[in-house]
Design a protein around this motif. Sequence first.
Motif: not given
Length: 193
Positions: A101-102, A95-99, A160-168, A22-28
Amino acid sequence: MQTQSTSDRIIDATIELTSKKGYKAATTKAIAELAGVNEVTIFRHFGNKRGILKAVIQRFSYGPLLQKIIKEKVIWDLETDLYNFSKEYQDYLMSIKDFVLIGFKEANAFPEIDEEIANIPLFIKKELIDYLCEMKKRGKLAEVNVEATVMSLIALNFGFFISRARLGLNVTQLSTEALLTTSIGIFSRGLAP
């Protein structure tokens, strides 16, 4: 990682940490450790954590690809061009859907993520407005509100992207190509002069 530039190692470390913890844990400090650099190096290259965030988002931005498509592939045929923009957009986002969605998940807790992510659709909006204004000059576009038209196109594609990325395939079995052929065809006919 050592053969990469220092900036690339820092960006990659940020992506890896954000993806895993997660973003919070990604400290400098954690980013510096994973990248194999001193924390001061991060500040020298990016100023602060938000500077790294901006660089990460720029790395994943569709904007440069859209500019390249407009420069190299536009044939000034509305339906063909909008289909090509949309197809490339869908392929790239998947191609970057995981990023992506995060980013949405983390944005709830960190408003700076939304502020930086907003630069991507703003850039896309500007490029597509420029394209449609040129189409209007060429007499290939009806008298429409260009900004509203562009926002509708972005919404169609991102929805459409969100539908496909989240719900397949749970919402529709349609292929990306079938959906875009139909929706861009309808969209383009509505914009014809």
